[in-house]
Every structure is written in structure tokens, then in C-alpha cells.
Motif scaffolding. Structure first.
Motif, PDB file in Angstrom:
ATOM      1  N   GLU B 150      38.285   3.947   1.672  1.00 27.25           N
ATOM      2  CA  GLU B 150      36.985   3.467   1.177  1.00 27.25           C
ATOM      3  C   GLU B 150      35.843   4.113   1.953  1.00 27.25           C
ATOM      4  N   MET B 151      36.063   4.280   3.264  1.00 21.82           N
ATOM      5  CA  MET B 151      35.032   4.911   4.094  1.00 21.82           C
ATOM      6  C   MET B 151      34.767   6.321   3.572  1.00 21.82           C
ATOM      7  N   ARG B 153      35.288   7.491   0.598  1.00 21.53           N
ATOM      8  CA  ARG B 153      34.596   7.418  -0.697  1.00 21.53           C
ATOM      9  C   ARG B 153      33.129   7.078  -0.512  1.00 21.53           C
ATOM     10  N   SER B 154      32.850   6.133   0.402  1.00 22.23           N
ATOM     11  CA  SER B 154      31.458   5.691   0.533  1.00 22.23           C
ATOM     12  C   SER B 154      30.570   6.806   1.076  1.00 22.23           C
ATOM     13  N   TYR B 155      31.152   7.762   1.793  1.00 18.38           N
ATOM     14  CA  TYR B 155      30.351   8.892   2.264  1.00 18.38           C
ATOM     15  C   TYR B 155      30.485  10.101   1.339  1.00 18.38           C
ATOM     16  N   ALA B 157      33.160  11.618  -0.198  1.00 22.82           N
ATOM     17  CA  ALA B 157      34.254  12.592  -0.168  1.00 22.82           C
ATOM     18  C   ALA B 157      34.943  12.660  -1.533  1.00 22.82           C
ATOM     19  N   THR B 161      39.291  15.961  -0.662  1.00 23.75           N
ATOM     20  CA  THR B 161      38.876  15.850   0.741  1.00 23.75           C
ATOM     21  C   THR B 161      39.487  14.608   1.383  1.00 23.75           C
ATOM     22  N   LYS B 165      41.589  15.271   4.580  1.00 27.53           N
ATOM     23  CA  LYS B 165      40.949  14.904   5.843  1.00 27.53           C
ATOM     24  C   LYS B 165      41.296  13.510   6.320  1.00 27.53           C
TER      25      LYS B 165
END
Ligand SMILES: Nc1ncnc2c1ncn2[C@@H]1O[C@H](COP(=O)(O)OP(=O)(O)OP(=O)(O)O)[C@@H](O)[C@H]1O
Ligand SMILES: [Mg+2]
Lengths: 265, 250
Positions: B150-151, B153-155, B157, B161, B165
Motif C-alpha cells: 500500500e505504501m 501504491r500511495s507514492y 509506484a 516497480t 522494489k
């Protein structure tokens, strides 16, 4: 000092609302988590979502973040309908969501790395915010070498680094002990003042909500609905200790407690 | 290791048992156990022979090829099983069956399929090593914390990626653990395969020495194999330790 204001409806959207929540409903299968949520969040203000456990605070925050789709209803940011995550929003996760294989510096810079910012530039920005959250000297440490409170500050620094307009924080201080919690609250207020961003903040602590918020949204138990909105209007220029003993502050705490008590029984 | 407060180096135990072996060997009780010193002498002579060098080359070749294929197929398959439900449903049963099956029993079938040669040994190494690599890679990608994804996605990616990553890096400790266990199983595979085929590599040498009661060379070869397996395992473990910051985070 505290003045509860009537619920707003979808029609009287004010022009400076950066986040508009319209008729949001959310079901997880048979579970109705949220029902008919309408809220406006003003630019540059810190709003707290407060309510009993399981009432849908995290769900609402993630719907606004674009991480979880709503069953019905609409979210608008700067007037534009949200269909997924976007660079104008940054999320601070309750469980930190740090990459254990990356240093503090790389974790903080990760949002910028995903945006394709050059290494020199993203490290410069990351170092700035690592310093802002009081972690300078820990740039090359790994998450497991930090305490819970320090890890959460890494998450906060990462959210600041991407320079989003709206910061969504899900119980950011829940892993922090009481002494440090107060210090973090003061740090947060300083950052709110300095960064001029819009904050949506979830917490379980009434005192914390009253201390840091411009506005508090009380949610009812499942299915979550807006039950009350309170604007503490506390004079934050006073010293922290003075504020915490202020009659107005204590009155608001008591008022919220009365509002929530009906659910506790 | 300490004995009545005095630190005793790990090598002591080894030296002690080698001494016991030497004494038993010198007493000449059973011809199966020649003195340690003559085993070592045989070993020194052995590694200089052309037959040992050729056998080692064949053994290494089968092992390296079998392991390379096991890793090249095992890791992607395990990752796919961990991420894609359909793939998991198709392969799950088979992988779980083979990981604990007595694979030595399959080698005679392999000999029929691939002949009495290097191919059979190479396939044996692959079959011994691949399943645990699949299972560990699968477990690794399945335990990636949802909030990390989720992190990402929220930034902003992309799915690709997030995969490269976050998911792969997060699963790396399990993937490496699987490869380490796979390597040890692969050593078993190469030895069992060669002994059963018994006309190539170390299998041929073992066969020769035991038939001619050349116990010195037999033991020398065994010790060389054991030492090689332990060194290999220690090398991978050392590599795993270099990314020890994972361990602290779990
Ligand atoms: N992925 C999911 N699948 C099914 N049900 C879910 C899911 N996520 C949340 N829920 C349910 O939706 C309701 C609201 O959950 P949510 O996590 O938003 O509550 P919360 O207010 O954040 O609670 P807490 O204060 O305990 O963090 C809960 O009853 C929860 O069981
Ligand atoms: Mg929650």
C-alpha cells in the motif's frame, strides 16, 4: 470556547475545501463499514477523526488516499474526483510501512525515488526532513535499530518529503509512550504551523485530538457515520502545560467524552 | 566450547576424533577403518591423479548445471505461486508432494529416461534441489506486509516497480534460505545420482574403491565430499549474514 457546529450537507461546499467527501459508503462483503459520509476539509487545517474501534476511521482515510475503493460516493481533492493515489496526498501508516532492507535515508527518500527525483536531490530533501523530525544522525541506521516512535517519525518524514498538500496520518503516535507522545504532539503542531499543509489525523486519544486539532469529527460505531463535529478553538500560542490545564481545553475533552460515552455503554 | 572454565577451540573435538580413529586404525581391528594418517596420505595422492580430477570436473559440472536450473526455475515459479492464485492451484499439490518424497527412488526411472550418463545426474540434482527453493520463494512473497505494498501504491509506484522494489526485496531472505537448503540437497542429489548411475564421476570412483577394498581412498573421497558440502553451506550462510539487517527486522 468550544462551539459544536451543525453537520454540513453536500450542497454548501465552501470554496477553500481541499478535500471533499460526498456520500461515501463502504461495505466489506456483509459488513457495512461506512454509511453516507459527507465532510469538507479546509486547506491548511488539521482535522481529527475520532470514534470507537472498528467504526471505519482507517477505512475512510484509505478511501481518501485512494488506496481502498468506496462502494459508493465520491472524493474530490482540489475539485478533482479521486480514482486512486495521487501526488497531492501522502499517507502515514499505523504500522510505519518501512522497508527493513533500506536505511532511514533511503526510506525517507523512497517517495521521491519513485517519482524519479535524482539521488543527490532526493537525499538533500530527505536529510532536511530527517532533521525536521529530530532524527539527524540516524540517516544510515536501519529500521530495526530504531524505537517504535523513531520509526513512525521516519514515516512522517517520508510523507513530508514528497511535498503533498494533504497528509493522512493513521494513529501515528500509537506506538509511542506517554512522555514521548506529548513531545511528538508538540513537534507535529510545529510542523503543521511551518509546512502549511492540510492534515487528516486519526487517533484514539481524546486529549490528543483536542490538543492538536482545529476540528474534530466524531464517528458513530459501525456503520460509521458523522455524529458530531467540534471545533476546539484553543489558543495555541500559550505554553503546552498551560494549554493542558486550560478550562476551555478541559471542557472540550469532557464534551467529547460525553459524546462518545453513549457508545461505550 | 568450554571445559571446567577453560575455553577449548572447536578444532579440538575434530582432532580428538581423528586421534581415536588413528588409534582404532592402528589396532587393525577391522580392515574398514585404516589409520587416519594413511587416509590423509591417500587423499593427498588422490587429488593428484587424473581420474580424480576428471571425476571432480564431471561432478562439479552436473552440480552447477542442476543447481542453476533449479534456481532459474524454482525462484520464478515460487514467486508466481505466491502472487498468482491459479499458478498456486496448478503446482501447489505437486511441489508439496515432491518436497518430502524419497526422490532417490526416482533415479532408476531417470536412468531409463536419460541414460547412464551425466544427464541423469544433472536431472537428479535439479529434482533434489528445486522443490524447497520453490516453497521458500513462495513463502517469502506471501509474507510481504500488505502495508508495504500500500505504501508503494500511495507514492505512485507502478505494479512492476512494486514487484521489483518491494515484493522481491522483501522476499529475499526466504529466497536465499531456500537456495541454501537447495544447495545442500543438490550435493545429496549429485552423490546419490552418481552412485546409482555408478559409471561416471565420483560414483565410478566409489564403485572402484569399494570393489577393490581400497579403504584409504574410499574414506579420503568421502571426507573430501563432506568437507566440500560443509564449505558450500558455510559460504551461503556467510552471504546470508551479510544481509542480516533483515533478521533484526523480523
Ligand atoms: N479488508 C477488510 N475486509 C473486511 N472487513 C474489513 C476490512 N478492513 C476493515 N474491515 C472492517 O471494517 C470495519 C472498519 O474498519 P477500520 O479498520 O476502518 O476501523 P477503525 O475505525 O480504523 O478501527 P481501529 O480504531 O480499531 O483502527 C471493521 O469492522 C473491520 O472489521
Ligand atoms: Mg484503524
Amino acid at each position: 470556547m468550544a462551539n459544536p457546529i451543525p453537520l454540513r450537507t453536500a450542497d454548501d461546499a465552501t470554496s477553500d475545501a481541499i478535500v471533499e467527501v460526498r456520500e461515501i459508503c463502504k461495505r466489506y462483503g456483509d459488513i457495512e463499514a461506512l454509511r453516507g459520509i459527507n465532510l469538507d476539509f479546509e486547506r491548511g487545517k488539521l482535522t481529527t477523526l475520532l470514534g470507537p474501534s472498528g467504526c471505519g476511521k482507517t477505512t475512510l482515510l484509505k478511501i481518501i488516499a485512494g488506496l481502498v475503493p468506496a462502494t459508493s460516493g465520491q472524493i474530490r481533492i482540489n475539485g478533482r474526483v479521486v480514482t486512486g493515489p495521487g501526488p497531492e496526498r501522502a499517507f502515514v501508516f499505523q504500522d510505519f510501512a518501512l522497508m527493513p532492507w533500506a536505511t532511514v535515508l533511503r526510506n525517507v527518500a523512497f517517495g521521491l525515488e519513485l517519482k524519479g527525483v535524482s539521488q543527490a536531490e532526493r537525499h538533500r530533501i530527505a536529510r532536511h526532513y530527517i532533521n525536521e523530525v529530530g532524527l539527524s544522525g540516524f540517516e544510515e541506521k536501519y529500521p530495526h535499530e530504531l524505537s517504535g516512535g523513531m520509526r513512525q517519525r521516519v514515516g512522517i518524514a517520508r510523507a513530508f518529503s514528497v511535498n503533498a498538500d494533504v497528509l493522512l496520518l493513521d494513529e501515528p503516535f500509537s506506538a509511542v509512550d506517554e512522555q514521548n507522545r506529548r513531545k511528538f504532539q508538540e513537534d507535529l503542531l510545529r510542523l503543521v504551523d511551518k509546512e502549511r499543509k492540510t492534515f487528516l489525523f486519526v487517533t484514539h486519544s481524546i486529549e490528543e485530538a483536542v490538543y492538536v486539532s482545529d476540528r474534530i469529527v466524531l464517528l458513530s460505531p459501525r456503520p460509521g457515520r458523522v455524529s458530531q463535529i467540534i471545533e476546539p478553538a484553543i489558543d495555541r500560542s500559550a505554553a503546552p502545560d498551560v494549554i493542558r490545564r486550560d478550562k476551555g481545553y478541559l471542557d472540550v475533552v469532557e464534551e467529547i467524552w460525553q459524546g462518545l460515552r453513549q457508545y461505550a455503554e | 566450547m568450554t571445559l571446567s572454565g577453560i575455553r577449548i577451540p572447536m578444532m579440538t573435538s575434530l582432532i580428538f576424533w581423528m586421534l581415536v580413529w588413528e588409534i582404532v586404525g592402528r589396532m587393525d581391528i577391522i580392515f574398514l577403518i585404516p589409520p587416519m594418517t594413511s587416509v590423509i596420505a591417500a587423499g593427498v595422492g588422490l587429488v593428484q591423479t587424473g581420474s580424480w580430477q576428471a571425476a571432480t570436473l564431471i561432478t562439479l559440472r552436473s552440480f552447477v548445471l542442476g543447481m542453476a536450473l533449479a534456481i532459474a526455475i524454482g525462484v520464478p515459479l515460487g514467486v508466481a505461486m505466491g502472487r498468482i492464485k491459479v499458478v498456486d492451484n496448478i503446482f501447489g499439490l505437486w511441489v508439496n508432494m515432491f518436497v518430502s518424497a524419497p526422490l532417490s527412488a526416482l533415479v532408476p526411472i531417470l536412468m531409463i529416461l536419460f541414460g547412464l550418463g551425466e544427464t541423469t545426474v544433472f536431472v537428479t540434482v535439479f529434482l533434489f534441489a528445486v522443490w524447497i527453493i520453490v516453497l521458500d520463494a513462495r513463502a517469502g512473497v506471501m509474507q510481504v506486509p500488505p502495508s508495504l505494498i500500500e505504501m508503494g501504491r500511495s507514492y505512485g509506484a507502478s505494479r512492476f516497480t512494486i514487484f521489483t522494489k518491494i515484493i522481491l526485496l522483501s522476499a529475499l531472505p526466504e529466497i536465499l534460505a531456500g537456495i541454501r537448503i537447495g544447495l545442500i540437497r543438490g550435493v545429496k542429489g549429485v552423490v546419490i545420482g552418481q552412485i546409482l548411475v555408478s559409471v561416471i564421476g565420483y560414483g565410478e570412483l566409489f564403485e572402484l574403491y569399494s570393489r577393490s577394498f581400497d579403504m584409504e581412498r574410499f574414506w579420503a573421497l568421502t571426507i573430501i565430499l563432506f568437507a566440500a558440502a560443509m564449505l558450500l553451506s558455510a559460504a551461503v550462510e556467510h552471504f546470508e549474514k551479510r544481509i542480516e539487517y533483515y533478521a533484526g527486522a523480523r
